[in-house]
Design an enzyme around this catalytic site. Structure first.
Site, mmCIF file in Angstrom:
data_model
loop_
_atom_site.group_PDB
_atom_site.id
_atom_site.type_symbol
_atom_site.label_atom_id
_atom_site.label_comp_id
_atom_site.label_asym_id
_atom_site.label_seq_id
_atom_site.Cartn_x
_atom_site.Cartn_y
_atom_site.Cartn_z
ATOM 1 N N ARG A 150 0.930 -1.408 -0.111
ATOM 2 C CA ARG A 150 -0.688 0.028 0.293
ATOM 3 C C ARG A 150 0.502 1.114 0.157
ATOM 4 O O ARG A 150 0.528 2.122 0.253
ATOM 5 C CB ARG A 150 -1.056 -0.083 1.216
ATOM 6 C CG ARG A 150 -1.823 -0.919 0.788
ATOM 7 C CD ARG A 150 -2.927 -0.577 -0.326
ATOM 8 N NE ARG A 150 -3.731 -1.380 -0.189
ATOM 9 C CZ ARG A 150 -4.492 -3.164 -0.290
ATOM 10 N NH1 ARG A 150 -3.496 -3.471 -0.691
ATOM 11 N NH2 ARG A 150 -5.712 -3.389 0.094
ATOM 12 N N SER B 170 -10.417 0.204 3.246
ATOM 13 C CA SER B 170 -9.824 -0.007 4.610
ATOM 14 C C SER B 170 -9.566 1.268 5.023
ATOM 15 O O SER B 170 -9.433 1.788 4.347
ATOM 16 C CB SER B 170 -8.679 -0.931 3.768
ATOM 17 O OG SER B 170 -9.465 -2.228 3.724
ATOM 18 N N GLU C 239 -4.809 4.685 6.509
ATOM 19 C CA GLU C 239 -4.873 3.799 4.878
ATOM 20 C C GLU C 239 -5.397 4.531 4.305
ATOM 21 O O GLU C 239 -4.037 5.610 3.294
ATOM 22 C CB GLU C 239 -5.129 2.576 4.660
ATOM 23 C CG GLU C 239 -4.780 1.640 3.770
ATOM 24 C CD GLU C 239 -5.819 1.953 2.065
ATOM 25 O OE1 GLU C 239 -4.647 1.681 1.075
ATOM 26 O OE2 GLU C 239 -6.767 2.454 1.793
HETATM 27 N N1 EPU Z 1 -10.977 -10.962 10.011
HETATM 28 C C1 EPU Z 1 -11.823 -10.074 11.546
HETATM 29 N N2 EPU Z 1 -12.191 -9.802 11.328
HETATM 30 C C2 EPU Z 1 -12.429 -8.204 10.639
HETATM 31 C C3 EPU Z 1 -11.890 -8.328 8.769
HETATM 32 C C4 EPU Z 1 -11.006 -8.955 8.913
HETATM 33 O O1 EPU Z 1 -10.939 -11.597 11.687
HETATM 34 O O2 EPU Z 1 -13.253 -7.992 11.010
HETATM 35 C C5 EPU Z 1 -9.728 -11.351 9.361
HETATM 36 C C6 EPU Z 1 -10.619 -12.047 8.389
HETATM 37 O O3 EPU Z 1 -11.277 -13.174 9.207
HETATM 38 C C7 EPU Z 1 -9.526 -12.777 7.196
HETATM 39 C C8 EPU Z 1 -8.296 -11.492 8.093
HETATM 40 O O4 EPU Z 1 -8.720 -11.102 8.746
HETATM 41 O O5 EPU Z 1 -9.348 -13.920 8.470
HETATM 42 C C9 EPU Z 1 -7.763 -11.011 6.359
HETATM 43 O O6 EPU Z 1 -9.281 -10.393 6.297
HETATM 44 P P1 EPU Z 1 -9.827 -9.997 4.959
HETATM 45 O O7 EPU Z 1 -8.837 -11.533 3.401
HETATM 46 O O8 EPU Z 1 -11.569 -9.406 4.601
HETATM 47 O O9 EPU Z 1 -8.764 -9.475 3.808
HETATM 48 P P2 EPU Z 1 -8.226 -7.275 4.634
HETATM 49 O O10 EPU Z 1 -6.570 -8.020 5.485
HETATM 50 O O11 EPU Z 1 -9.371 -7.378 5.963
HETATM 51 C C10 EPU Z 1 -6.898 -7.308 2.683
HETATM 52 C C11 EPU Z 1 -7.268 -5.225 2.379
HETATM 53 C C12 EPU Z 1 -8.436 -5.405 1.323
HETATM 54 C C13 EPU Z 1 -8.796 -6.311 0.560
HETATM 55 C C14 EPU Z 1 -9.338 -7.275 1.120
HETATM 56 C C15 EPU Z 1 -8.892 -8.924 -0.008
HETATM 57 C C16 EPU Z 1 -5.955 -3.510 3.393
HETATM 58 C C17 EPU Z 1 -5.787 -2.778 4.148
HETATM 59 N N3 EPU Z 1 -6.536 -4.155 3.428
HETATM 60 O O12 EPU Z 1 -8.404 -6.763 3.543
HETATM 61 O O13 EPU Z 1 -8.593 -3.348 0.251
HETATM 62 O O14 EPU Z 1 -10.126 -5.619 -0.624
HETATM 63 O O15 EPU Z 1 -7.896 -7.705 1.841
HETATM 64 O O16 EPU Z 1 -7.699 -9.045 -0.118
HETATM 65 O O17 EPU Z 1 -4.674 -4.639 2.392
HETATM 66 C C18 EPU Z 1 -8.743 -0.827 0.311
HETATM 67 O O18 EPU Z 1 -7.811 -1.483 0.512
HETATM 68 O O19 EPU Z 1 -9.488 -0.157 0.367
HETATM 69 C C19 EPU Z 1 -9.366 -3.154 0.924
HETATM 70 C C20 EPU Z 1 -10.112 -2.952 0.885
#
Ligand code: EPU
Length: 347
Positions: free
Chosen positions: A165, A241, A337
């Site tokens: 990012r 995010s 972010e």
């Molecule tokens: N998780 C939780 N609780 C939550 C959210 C997530 O326990 O409320 C856990 C999920 O269960 C999973 C892990 O965290 O095990 C990762 O969650 P998820 O796959 O939903 O992705 P994320 O890490 O929360 C990142 C990006 C998103 C992108 C997703 C999918 C960042 C800051 N965010 O989110 O990007 O869509 O991966 O690849 O890196 C954005 O940048 O605006 C964005 C939405």
């Protein structure tokens, strides 16, 4: 060229916060961009360039200068061979239109980044990423207006210094370049497993054989997953995010795993581990909470929705409260972010 006066930034950003910008101009060509920038410089008027406003937080004071709305368009195939296709896309193109265009051509490279709001020109700034792909994987170069030298320059992949990012555009070169087009290289092979965990689970649940997966199947799956997890900014104001996932030293993550064995972790390198900010916030019991008018989203706690915030101060108070709560529990300091629309680009 259409220049409007006194436009609320709340109408130009998906978080729907922010006072008036003195001037807002849509720019559709490089010549217009250069002319407008140079004019502002003569008038000593600050300039800020925005795309979709979907990763941008504006302030209540607004902006005492000119907001350039980058609408430089066009998608062109510049090279096509049996294994790869090179495409140049104007910075003002809608990102997801480009994804759809490449998926329709059965090209692979950005299909997992379907549904990300915003424009092509904003994509390199924060090296957008989702479901196992990030812009840096397909990025070849970009063309940009260099405000320091008043010339158009080509910046290579190396020049951009991409990381999670991050890039020079929001780091050491903040405010210097205005991206006008992005060149990307796509390949013609089918997406191969292993897929990103959430995608893999989705495909299994839908009984889709991973070996038959096409770019269109990945796009459809990602759009469906996103629809269920992430709020549509047209309905619930948000900036995706709100926090970056935390990158911590590996020993610290291992230590936390002793207490929280269900904590999701992703290796970054030998010494660092990524921990999802959403998990950290949820584990502090903040999911679904409304804090100073900002709601921690039920679908993914890393997203803050502007539920009833009266302005930037509410957002800042909510941000600080969440950061403090996570720091007190985990000794991890979350970082915002989305970018802040401040006076960083000075003509
Ligand atoms: N998780 C939780 N609780 C939550 C959210 C997530 O326990 O409320 C856990 C999920 O269960 C999973 C892990 O965290 O095990 C990762 O969650 P998820 O796959 O939903 O992705 P994320 O890490 O929360 C990142 C990006 C998103 C992108 C997703 C999918 C960042 C800051 N965010 O989110 O990007 O869509 O991966 O690849 O890196 C954005 O940048 O605006 C964005 C939405």
């Amino acid at each position: 060229m259409n220049v409007q006066t006194n436009i609320p930034l709340s109408t130009l950003t998906t978080m729907k916060i922010g006072g008036n910008a003195n001037y807002v101009a849509d720019v559709t060509s490089k010549d217009e961009l250069q002319q407008l920038y140079q004019n502002s410089k003569k008038l000593n008027q600050p300039v800020y360039v925005i795309g979709g406003g979907s990763n941008l937080i504006a302030h209540d004071e607004g902006f005492p200068g000119l907001i350039i709305h980058n609408k430089i368009g066009s998608i062109t195939i510049t090279d096509d061979n049996p294994t790869a296709t090179t495409i140049v896309a104007g910075a003002g193109e809608i990102w997801d239109d480009l994804v759809k265009y490449t998926v329709d051509l059965e090209l692979s490279g950005i299909e997992a980044m379907s549904g990300i709001p915003g424009t092509v020109g904003a994509a390199p700034v924060q090296n957008i990423g989702a479901y196992g792909q990030e812009l840096a994987d397909t990025f070849v170069s970009c063309e940009a207006y260099d405000t320091t030298t008043d010339t158009f320059v080509t910046l290579t992949w190396e020049d951009c210094k991409f990381s999670y990012r991050h890039s020079i555009f929001r780091g050491e070169a903040t405010g210097r370049y205005i991206i006008t087009s992005v060149t990307m290289s796509f390949n013609k092979t089918k997406p191969e497993p292993p897929f990103y965990d959430a995608l893999d689970k989705y495909l299994t649940a839908k009984h889709i054989d991973p070996t038959t997966v096409t770019v269109q199947i990945i796009r459809d799956a990602v759009l469906d997953i996103r629809m269920n997890k992430l709020p549509d900014p047209r309905v619930l104001p948000n900036a995706g995010s709100f926090f970056k996932n935390a990158i911590v030293e590996k020993w610290k993550a291992d230590d936390l795993l002793n207490t929280y064995s269900d904590m999701p972790t992703y290796p970054v390198d030998d010494q660092h581990t990524k921990i999802p900010a959403g998990w950290l916030i949820e584990t502090c019991n903040l999911k679904g909470e409304v804090i100073h008018g900002m709601k921690v989203h039920d679908g993914n706690a890393v997203v803050l929705v502007n539920d009833a915030a009266t302005g930037y101060a509410d957002l800042a108070a909510a941000r600080e409260q969440i950061i403090d709560t996570v720091r007190d529990k985990f000794q991890i300091v979350l970082e915002q972010e989305p970018l802040e629309l401040t006076l960083i680009v000075q003509a």
